[in-house]
Write a protein that holds these residues in place. Structure first.
Motif, mmCIF file in Angstrom:
data_model
loop_
_atom_site.group_PDB
_atom_site.id
_atom_site.type_symbol
_atom_site.label_atom_id
_atom_site.label_comp_id
_atom_site.label_asym_id
_atom_site.label_seq_id
_atom_site.Cartn_x
_atom_site.Cartn_y
_atom_site.Cartn_z
ATOM 1 N N GLY A 80 0.787 -1.217 0.000
ATOM 2 C CA GLY A 80 0.000 0.000 0.000
ATOM 3 C C GLY A 80 0.823 1.274 0.000
ATOM 4 N N ALA A 81 2.126 1.147 0.224
ATOM 5 C CA ALA A 81 3.003 2.325 0.202
ATOM 6 C C ALA A 81 3.523 2.525 -1.216
ATOM 7 N N ASN A 82 3.589 3.763 -1.651
ATOM 8 C CA ASN A 82 4.136 4.090 -2.969
ATOM 9 C C ASN A 82 5.173 5.178 -2.771
ATOM 10 N N ALA A 83 6.438 4.818 -2.890
ATOM 11 C CA ALA A 83 7.534 5.754 -2.648
ATOM 12 C C ALA A 83 7.997 6.453 -3.919
ATOM 13 N N SER A 84 7.388 6.158 -5.055
ATOM 14 C CA SER A 84 7.899 6.656 -6.338
ATOM 15 C C SER A 84 7.915 8.181 -6.437
ATOM 16 N N THR A 85 7.054 8.871 -5.704
ATOM 17 C CA THR A 85 7.028 10.326 -5.777
ATOM 18 C C THR A 85 7.634 10.995 -4.543
ATOM 19 N N SER A 86 8.169 10.212 -3.607
ATOM 20 C CA SER A 86 8.755 10.772 -2.385
ATOM 21 C C SER A 86 10.225 11.106 -2.570
ATOM 22 N N LYS A 87 10.676 12.080 -1.791
ATOM 23 C CA LYS A 87 12.097 12.448 -1.805
ATOM 24 C C LYS A 87 12.911 11.487 -0.939
ATOM 25 N N TYR A 88 12.239 10.905 0.077
ATOM 26 C CA TYR A 88 12.936 9.970 0.966
ATOM 27 C C TYR A 88 11.926 9.061 1.645
ATOM 28 N N VAL A 89 12.438 7.944 2.185
ATOM 29 C CA VAL A 89 11.664 7.055 3.045
ATOM 30 C C VAL A 89 12.507 6.756 4.274
ATOM 31 N N ASP A 90 11.841 6.522 5.396
ATOM 32 C CA ASP A 90 12.525 6.114 6.623
ATOM 33 C C ASP A 90 12.065 4.720 7.005
ATOM 34 N N LEU A 91 13.002 3.781 7.067
ATOM 35 C CA LEU A 91 12.708 2.469 7.631
ATOM 36 C C LEU A 91 13.132 2.541 9.090
ATOM 37 N N VAL A 92 12.219 2.199 9.995
ATOM 38 C CA VAL A 92 12.494 2.270 11.425
ATOM 39 C C VAL A 92 12.447 0.864 12.003
ATOM 40 N N ILE A 93 13.521 0.506 12.711
ATOM 41 C CA ILE A 93 13.546 -0.758 13.457
ATOM 42 C C ILE A 93 13.444 -0.371 14.918
ATOM 43 N N LYS A 94 12.367 -0.846 15.565
ATOM 44 C CA LYS A 94 12.094 -0.381 16.925
ATOM 45 C C LYS A 94 12.238 -1.485 17.955
ATOM 46 N N GLY A 95 12.858 -1.118 19.071
ATOM 47 C CA GLY A 95 12.890 -1.984 20.238
ATOM 48 C C GLY A 95 13.823 -3.179 20.193
ATOM 49 N N VAL A 96 14.833 -3.163 19.318
ATOM 50 C CA VAL A 96 15.770 -4.298 19.268
ATOM 51 C C VAL A 96 16.949 -4.012 20.195
ATOM 52 N N ALA A 97 17.209 -4.923 21.112
ATOM 53 C CA ALA A 97 18.328 -4.845 22.064
ATOM 54 C C ALA A 97 18.278 -3.560 22.881
ATOM 55 N N GLY A 98 17.061 -3.135 23.251
ATOM 56 C CA GLY A 98 16.920 -1.972 24.105
ATOM 57 C C GLY A 98 17.056 -0.626 23.403
ATOM 58 N N VAL A 99 17.272 -0.620 22.093
ATOM 59 C CA VAL A 99 17.372 0.629 21.342
ATOM 60 C C VAL A 99 15.971 0.987 20.856
ATOM 61 N N GLU A 100 15.473 2.152 21.282
ATOM 62 C CA GLU A 100 14.089 2.515 20.978
ATOM 63 C C GLU A 100 13.827 2.535 19.471
ATOM 64 N N ASN A 101 14.625 3.295 18.723
ATOM 65 C CA ASN A 101 14.449 3.391 17.272
ATOM 66 C C ASN A 101 15.787 3.474 16.562
ATOM 67 N N ARG A 102 15.956 2.645 15.564
ATOM 68 C CA ARG A 102 17.072 2.784 14.630
ATOM 69 C C ARG A 102 16.419 3.251 13.333
ATOM 70 N N ILE A 103 16.805 4.429 12.861
ATOM 71 C CA ILE A 103 16.159 5.024 11.695
ATOM 72 C C ILE A 103 17.127 5.007 10.519
ATOM 73 N N PHE A 104 16.672 4.383 9.434
ATOM 74 C CA PHE A 104 17.462 4.312 8.201
ATOM 75 C C PHE A 104 16.749 5.160 7.155
ATOM 76 N N ARG A 105 17.359 6.281 6.783
ATOM 77 C CA ARG A 105 16.747 7.169 5.787
ATOM 78 C C ARG A 105 17.393 6.908 4.428
ATOM 79 N N PHE A 106 16.521 6.677 3.451
ATOM 80 C CA PHE A 106 16.956 6.490 2.080
ATOM 81 C C PHE A 106 16.418 7.656 1.245
ATOM 82 N N GLU A 107 17.331 8.395 0.622
ATOM 83 C CA GLU A 107 16.937 9.546 -0.162
ATOM 84 C C GLU A 107 17.048 9.253 -1.640
ATOM 85 N N LYS A 108 16.080 9.784 -2.374
ATOM 86 C CA LYS A 108 16.070 9.598 -3.820
ATOM 87 C C LYS A 108 17.178 10.434 -4.432
ATOM 88 N N LYS A 109 17.923 9.816 -5.320
ATOM 89 C CA LYS A 109 18.984 10.561 -6.026
ATOM 90 C C LYS A 109 18.340 11.481 -7.043
#
Length: 110
Positions: A80-109
């Protein structure tokens, strides 16, 4: 063809590859978790991964998963997500090994 980012925190290394960057289809990511200290078996990739895109949050669907203990990897899809028109997306991994959020930002070239 994918874009890869890596982060280490709380003795767990997370590596994320955006497999179909900014395609019209649902975003797909490969997530790898590695550690030398604790078991990673308690984490379900579809529960700890979310996608933030254009002000909305999408939940992950598990495509595949393998490994156990200190090394786990999975492929997740955000239907249901369509990233084709976005400048960036954030993948968030939450709660692994006590780390609240690990945020991976991918920006469109440009």
């Amino acid at each position: 063809n994918g874009l890869t980012k890596e982060a280490k925190a709380a003795s767990v290394t997370a590596k994320v590859t955006y497999k179909n960057p900014f395609d019209k289809g649902s975003p797909v990511f490969k997530i790898v978790l590695d550690t030398h200290s604790a078991s990673l078996d308690e984490y379900k990739f579809e529960d700890v991964s979310i996608l933030r895109l254009a002000g909305k949050i999408y939940r992950a669907s598990l495509v595949s998963s393998e490994g156990s203990g200190h090394h786990r990897e999975a492929e997740v899809e955000f239907k249901g997500a369509n990233a084709s028109t976005s400048k960036y997306v954030d993948l968030v991994i939450k709660g692994v090994a006590g780390v609240e959020n690990r945020i991976f930002r991918f920006e469109k070239k440009k």
